[in-house]
Scaffold this motif. Structure first.
Motif, PDB file in Angstrom:
ATOM      1  N   GLU A  41     -20.720   5.890  56.972  1.00 29.78           N
ATOM      2  CA  GLU A  41     -21.952   5.308  56.411  1.00 29.78           C
ATOM      3  C   GLU A  41     -23.231   6.010  56.852  1.00 29.78           C
ATOM      4  O   GLU A  41     -24.209   6.075  56.104  1.00 29.78           O
ATOM      5  N   ALA A  42     -23.234   6.518  58.098  1.00 22.81           N
ATOM      6  CA  ALA A  42     -24.475   7.136  58.600  1.00 22.81           C
ATOM      7  C   ALA A  42     -24.866   8.349  57.761  1.00 22.81           C
ATOM      8  O   ALA A  42     -26.053   8.661  57.627  1.00 22.81           O
ATOM      9  N   ASN A  43     -23.868   9.024  57.166  1.00 24.99           N
ATOM     10  CA  ASN A  43     -24.174  10.217  56.376  1.00 24.99           C
ATOM     11  C   ASN A  43     -24.937   9.849  55.108  1.00 24.99           C
ATOM     12  O   ASN A  43     -25.995  10.405  54.819  1.00 24.99           O
ATOM     13  N   ALA A  44     -24.380   8.928  54.341  1.00 26.12           N
ATOM     14  CA  ALA A  44     -25.031   8.538  53.086  1.00 26.12           C
ATOM     15  C   ALA A  44     -26.428   7.995  53.368  1.00 26.12           C
ATOM     16  O   ALA A  44     -27.413   8.406  52.750  1.00 26.12           O
ATOM     17  N   VAL A  45     -26.496   7.070  54.317  1.00 29.10           N
ATOM     18  CA  VAL A  45     -27.777   6.404  54.560  1.00 29.10           C
ATOM     19  C   VAL A  45     -28.794   7.386  55.142  1.00 29.10           C
ATOM     20  O   VAL A  45     -29.947   7.451  54.703  1.00 29.10           O
ATOM     21  N   GLY A  46     -28.360   8.204  56.098  1.00 24.26           N
ATOM     22  CA  GLY A  46     -29.273   9.150  56.743  1.00 24.26           C
ATOM     23  C   GLY A  46     -29.765  10.227  55.792  1.00 24.26           C
ATOM     24  O   GLY A  46     -30.953  10.563  55.775  1.00 24.26           O
ATOM     25  N   VAL A  47     -28.889  10.761  54.976  1.00 19.10           N
ATOM     26  CA  VAL A  47     -29.285  11.831  54.050  1.00 19.10           C
ATOM     27  C   VAL A  47     -30.154  11.265  52.931  1.00 19.10           C
ATOM     28  O   VAL A  47     -31.240  11.768  52.628  1.00 19.10           O
ATOM     29  N   ILE A  48     -29.664  10.197  52.306  1.00 17.92           N
ATOM     30  CA  ILE A  48     -30.287   9.728  51.066  1.00 17.92           C
ATOM     31  C   ILE A  48     -31.655   9.090  51.298  1.00 17.92           C
ATOM     32  O   ILE A  48     -32.499   9.078  50.410  1.00 17.92           O
ATOM     33  N   GLY A 138     -16.530  17.375  50.656  1.00 15.97           N
ATOM     34  CA  GLY A 138     -15.811  17.099  51.891  1.00 15.97           C
ATOM     35  C   GLY A 138     -15.049  18.335  52.314  1.00 15.97           C
ATOM     36  O   GLY A 138     -15.082  19.358  51.621  1.00 15.97           O
ATOM     37  N   ASP A 139     -14.370  18.227  53.428  1.00 19.32           N
ATOM     38  CA  ASP A 139     -13.555  19.369  53.864  1.00 19.32           C
ATOM     39  C   ASP A 139     -12.498  19.698  52.810  1.00 19.32           C
ATOM     40  O   ASP A 139     -12.188  20.867  52.582  1.00 19.32           O
ATOM     41  N   GLY A 140     -11.986  18.668  52.146  1.00 18.76           N
ATOM     42  CA  GLY A 140     -10.985  18.908  51.098  1.00 18.76           C
ATOM     43  C   GLY A 140     -11.546  19.730  49.958  1.00 18.76           C
ATOM     44  O   GLY A 140     -10.868  20.611  49.415  1.00 18.76           O
ATOM     45  N   THR A 141     -12.799  19.483  49.592  1.00 21.05           N
ATOM     46  CA  THR A 141     -13.438  20.199  48.477  1.00 21.05           C
ATOM     47  C   THR A 141     -13.526  21.690  48.760  1.00 21.05           C
ATOM     48  O   THR A 141     -13.595  22.501  47.837  1.00 21.05           O
ATOM     49  N   LEU A 142     -13.550  22.040  50.032  1.00 20.38           N
ATOM     50  CA  LEU A 142     -13.678  23.456  50.389  1.00 20.38           C
ATOM     51  C   LEU A 142     -12.421  24.239  50.022  1.00 20.38           C
ATOM     52  O   LEU A 142     -12.394  25.462  50.114  1.00 20.38           O
ATOM     53  N   GLY A 143     -11.384  23.541  49.611  1.00 17.86           N
ATOM     54  CA  GLY A 143     -10.194  24.215  49.102  1.00 17.86           C
ATOM     55  C   GLY A 143     -10.308  24.625  47.645  1.00 17.86           C
ATOM     56  O   GLY A 143      -9.450  25.343  47.134  1.00 17.86           O
ATOM     57  N   GLU A 144     -11.341  24.173  46.974  1.00 20.77           N
ATOM     58  CA  GLU A 144     -11.500  24.465  45.545  1.00 20.77           C
ATOM     59  C   GLU A 144     -12.385  25.701  45.351  1.00 20.77           C
ATOM     60  O   GLU A 144     -13.530  25.744  45.796  1.00 20.77           O
ATOM     61  N   GLY A 145     -11.862  26.688  44.627  1.00 25.06           N
ATOM     62  CA  GLY A 145     -12.556  27.970  44.477  1.00 25.06           C
ATOM     63  C   GLY A 145     -13.915  27.881  43.822  1.00 25.06           C
ATOM     64  O   GLY A 145     -14.831  28.629  44.160  1.00 25.06           O
ATOM     65  N   VAL A 146     -14.066  26.933  42.908  1.00 26.02           N
ATOM     66  CA  VAL A 146     -15.316  26.857  42.152  1.00 26.02           C
ATOM     67  C   VAL A 146     -16.490  26.476  43.067  1.00 26.02           C
ATOM     68  O   VAL A 146     -17.648  26.757  42.768  1.00 26.02           O
ATOM     69  N   VAL A 164     -24.076  18.979  50.928  1.00 25.38           N
ATOM     70  CA  VAL A 164     -23.743  18.198  52.118  1.00 25.38           C
ATOM     71  C   VAL A 164     -22.223  18.158  52.253  1.00 25.38           C
ATOM     72  O   VAL A 164     -21.533  17.623  51.380  1.00 25.38           O
ATOM     73  N   VAL A 165     -21.720  18.760  53.315  1.00 24.01           N
ATOM     74  CA  VAL A 165     -20.274  18.734  53.551  1.00 24.01           C
ATOM     75  C   VAL A 165     -19.981  17.646  54.577  1.00 24.01           C
ATOM     76  O   VAL A 165     -20.389  17.749  55.729  1.00 24.01           O
ATOM     77  N   GLU A 166     -19.324  16.590  54.135  1.00 22.94           N
ATOM     78  CA  GLU A 166     -18.892  15.557  55.071  1.00 22.94           C
ATOM     79  C   GLU A 166     -17.460  15.899  55.484  1.00 22.94           C
ATOM     80  O   GLU A 166     -16.521  15.643  54.741  1.00 22.94           O
ATOM     81  N   PRO A 223     -31.461  26.827  48.321  1.00 20.21           N
ATOM     82  CA  PRO A 223     -30.420  25.871  48.731  1.00 20.21           C
ATOM     83  C   PRO A 223     -30.292  25.727  50.253  1.00 20.21           C
ATOM     84  O   PRO A 223     -30.829  26.535  51.006  1.00 20.21           O
ATOM     85  N   TYR A 224     -29.566  24.699  50.632  1.00 18.67           N
ATOM     86  CA  TYR A 224     -29.363  24.382  52.051  1.00 18.67           C
ATOM     87  C   TYR A 224     -27.965  23.805  52.185  1.00 18.67           C
ATOM     88  O   TYR A 224     -27.486  23.089  51.307  1.00 18.67           O
ATOM     89  N   PHE A 225     -27.315  24.141  53.285  1.00 18.73           N
ATOM     90  CA  PHE A 225     -25.908  23.770  53.490  1.00 18.73           C
ATOM     91  C   PHE A 225     -25.839  22.935  54.766  1.00 18.73           C
ATOM     92  O   PHE A 225     -26.020  23.451  55.861  1.00 18.73           O
ATOM     93  N   LEU A 226     -25.651  21.643  54.601  1.00 20.07           N
ATOM     94  CA  LEU A 226     -25.682  20.716  55.736  1.00 20.07           C
ATOM     95  C   LEU A 226     -24.265  20.220  56.021  1.00 20.07           C
ATOM     96  O   LEU A 226     -23.644  19.573  55.174  1.00 20.07           O
ATOM     97  N   VAL A 227     -23.770  20.546  57.208  1.00 14.58           N
ATOM     98  CA  VAL A 227     -22.403  20.175  57.577  1.00 14.58           C
ATOM     99  C   VAL A 227     -22.453  18.974  58.517  1.00 14.58           C
ATOM    100  O   VAL A 227     -23.083  19.036  59.583  1.00 14.58           O
ATOM    101  N   LEU A 228     -21.827  17.887  58.109  1.00 10.58           N
ATOM    102  CA  LEU A 228     -21.805  16.669  58.915  1.00 10.58           C
ATOM    103  C   LEU A 228     -20.358  16.375  59.307  1.00 10.58           C
ATOM    104  O   LEU A 228     -19.533  16.055  58.447  1.00 10.58           O
ATOM    105  N   HIS A 229     -20.067  16.495  60.579  1.00  9.94           N
ATOM    106  CA  HIS A 229     -18.719  16.152  61.044  1.00  9.94           C
ATOM    107  C   HIS A 229     -18.630  14.635  61.171  1.00  9.94           C
ATOM    108  O   HIS A 229     -19.527  14.001  61.742  1.00  9.94           O
ATOM    109  N   THR A 230     -17.586  14.083  60.631  1.00 11.76           N
ATOM    110  CA  THR A 230     -17.524  12.629  60.505  1.00 11.76           C
ATOM    111  C   THR A 230     -16.070  12.177  60.568  1.00 11.76           C
ATOM    112  O   THR A 230     -15.189  12.965  60.910  1.00 11.76           O
TER     113      THR A 230
END
Lengths: 297, 342
Positions: A41-48, A138-146, A164-166, A223-230
């Motif tokens: 929850e902290a990611n959505a609330v903090g970022v948005i 998410g980390d899973g999305t990083l498996g997608e080439g596009v 935002v990579v959660e 652009p900006y690439f924000l990595v949030l470990h969660t």
């Protein structure tokens, strides 16, 4: 009301909303599927909290309820949508993963959303709106080439996209060690994109890091690439969880809701009571709403 | 040169220039589209010099580009995406199936996705298995998109403008051989010796007849790059075999426009479908299914399909020629009807 109290209320409401969905599933009142945001929850609330609902745009993924509530505060529209009720934000056509409301969109295929958010960034840049196009991966999305095609184009064309990579350490049931090689932030850096990496569940820290990200995008237009470990405490979907319970318990020591302890007890209880009341009312109203029905052709 | 004699690539190019001059919301994305190169088939030539802010030459990232165009169109722009070879739409299928075609309906009509994907299909240039296909058949099973096929007898500029002004996602199928051929518009209701009728729809269908739409032996329905081949076949049927056919050329393949086909079949009682793509699950299969449902009583015999063999398109010219349908295949199909009749 302090910033912390506001953020706590939003996080608490998201947590209880998602728990309520799981309860409703257990009671057989919901069908289909859901991917709850419990623990993140902290990611959505903090970022948005750094985004403007009338100007900025969000594209979210299958795990979108937290982002949706933080951006729109439309609990009734979301619950009706998940329950297949006519007043659902997409009339019951989208369901849990396919939401659209004003400047908020979500879709259910991993990676698919990233170039779309990039195109939104391009459109907003061309229209001169000053909007930031935020996409939650998410980390899973990083498996997608596009995803990498999108990072390349966003950097190449200098587009105002906040990636935002959660990283919640799991792609469905697969632990990150089995799905991801190399470094996550280096993926953004490789495309010449400014990055920040945070390992915290403190909403104020997330908020500050995201504020810097949004400020940089508005200044530079780039652009900006924000990595949030969660971590998510809940299963990927409803009951599909093979993780070691001890691992989950350990992570609960860093539950984002623990920041509530920094509030005055009375204030915290008042927030929680208000959320509980709102939730009960929302569920009652959604249950009373008519089911989505096909329109006669 | 009169309008009707300009080459198709030039007509499309002029339509693009006109669109960019009149609409601020039109953008072009594609590989190698900048001047002086102007696109692999030169259809975008002159655009980037005149409208540099709205023409993007892109990385070789078709999958991403379909998504970028979708995002732009969700936010009120009208992007035109040029995919250099139609074969490469395969890279965009997630975006096409799970995004572009779905957004409007799954978001309960809160959005539109008014993008145009322009791409050349077709073989007969020796480009081999991955640069020669007619893959529009794969799009015909995707709900909520529009598939438009340009032919050399259509008002190509009008078709392209209509596609850009359409609020639906439009896949605008061109053909590699089309580009270099003259845009043969009807003059005084005639294309060559054939009488030509045109529907008043957004994406018109053309109907051709060699005998004033009087009694004829069969209807041949086709589209796109097969048009000159079918016209050649129809001419041969008259001259060599004294068999008259009506030819219906669709431009709107999806949603499938059947009215002109049904109208013609009511006169001829027989139908041959002709496409350059492979046979199974294609344009002809869908038309056949629909026509037998709607016009069973008009049909004197089973519908025949002329299409490419289900296989790859070889590079060597004689092999390619053997694989793709030609005028002889069309003639043979129609004559097979006559054989049954006599």
């Amino acid at each position: 009301v302090s910033e912390l109290a506001t953020f706590y209320e939003r996080m608490y409401f998201i947590r209880r909303f998602e728990e309520t969905l799981l309860d409703l599933f257990a009671q057989g009142k919901l069908v289909g599927t859901t991917h709850t945001y419990i623990g993140q929850e902290a990611n959505a609330v903090g970022v948005i909290a750094n985004l403007e609902r009338e100007r900025d745009v969000i594209f979210s993924n299958h795990r979108c309820h937290g982002h949706y509530l933080a951006f729109t505060d439309d609990a009734f529209g979301l619950l009706c949508e998940v329950m297949g009720k006519a007043p659902g934000v997409c009339g019951g056509k989208g369901g849990s993963q396919h939401l659209c409301n004003g400047n908020f969109y979500s879709n259910g295929v991993l990676g698919s959303i990233v170039p779309v958010a990039t195109g939104i960034g391009l459109a907003e840049k061309k229209k001169g709106t000053g909007a930031v196009s935020t996409v939650f991966l998410g980390d899973g999305t990083l498996g997608e080439g596009v995803t990498y095609e999108s990072l390349n184009m966003a950097s190449l064309w200098r587009l105002p996209v906040l990636f935002v990579v959660e990283n919640n350490l799991y792609a469905q049931s697969t632990p990150i060690a089995l799905e991801l090689a190399g470094s996550i932030p280096a993926r953004g850096a490789a495309f010449g994109i400014e990055i920040a990496e945070l390992d915290t569940t403190d909403v104020l820290e997330v908020h500050e890091a995201a504020a810097q990200a949004v400020r940089r995008i508005r200044e530079t237009g780039e652009p900006y690439f924000l990595v949030l470990h969660t971590y998510r405490f809940s299963p990927h979907s409803k009951g599909d969880d093979n993780r070691d319970p001890a691992e989950i318990e350990e992570r609960r020591k860093r539950d984002p809701l623990l920041v509530g302890g920094r509030l005055d007890d009375g204030e915290r209880r008042a927030i929680e009571d208000a959320c509980e009341r709102r939730l009960v009312e929302t569920v009652e109203a959604a249950e009373a709403a008519p089911a989505a029905a096909p329109v006669a052709a | 040169m009169t309008t009707s004699q300009r080459r198709c690539a030039q007509v499309l190019n002029e339509a693009l220039l006109g669109l960019f001059a009149t609409r601020e919301d039109v953008y072009l994305l594609g590989e190698d589209v900048l001047d002086p190169y102007g696109g692999a088939f030169k259809v975008t030539q002159g655009l980037s010099d005149r409208f540099p802010e709205r023409v993007y030459t892109t990385p070789i990232s078709e999958g991403g580009l379909f998504g970028v165009a979708a995002g732009m169109s969700l936010r009120g722009l009208r992007p035109i995406l040029e995919i250099m070879f139609g074969d490469f739409i395969a890279l965009g299928f997630d975006q096409i199936v799970n995004g572009i075609s779905k957004f409007r309906e799954m978001y309960d009509d809160q959005v539109t996705v008014p993008l145009v994907v322009r791409t050349p299909m077709g073989g007969r240039r020796g480009y081999g298995p991955t640069h020669s296909q007619s893959l529009e058949k794969l799009l015909l099973g995707v709900p909520n998109i529009c598939v438009v096929a340009a032919s050399e007898c259509h008002d190509l500029g009008g078709l392209l403008v209509a596609a850009v002004e359409d609020d639906r996602p439009v896949f605008f199928i061109e053909n590699k051989l089309l580009y270099g051929r003259p845009n043969r518009r009807p003059e005084d209701g005639l294309v060559g010796e054939l009488e030509c009728r045109e529907t008043g729809t957004r994406y018109p269908a053309l109907s051709f007849s060699g005998n004033g739409f009087a009694e004829a032996s069969a209807t041949i329905v086709t589209y796109g790059g097969m048009v000159p081949i079918v016209v050649e076949a129809a001419t041969e049927l008259v001259l060599e075999h004294e068999i008259f056919c009506e030819v219906v050329v669709l431009s709107q393949l999806l949603p499938m426009e059947l009215e002109p086909v049904l109208e013609s079949v009511a006169r001829t009682g027989a139908l041959v479908t002709v496409e350059e793509g492979t046979l199974t699950g294609g344009f002809g299969a869908e038309i056949t299914a629909r026509v037998q449902e709607l016009a069973w009583n008009d049909l004197r015999r089973p519908v025949l399909r002329v299409a490419a063999r289900d296989g790859i398109i070889p590079a060597a010219r004689p092999l390619e020629e053997a694989m793709l349908p030609g005028a002889t295949d069309v003639v043979d199909a129609v004559r097979a009807f006559e054989a049954v009749r006599s």
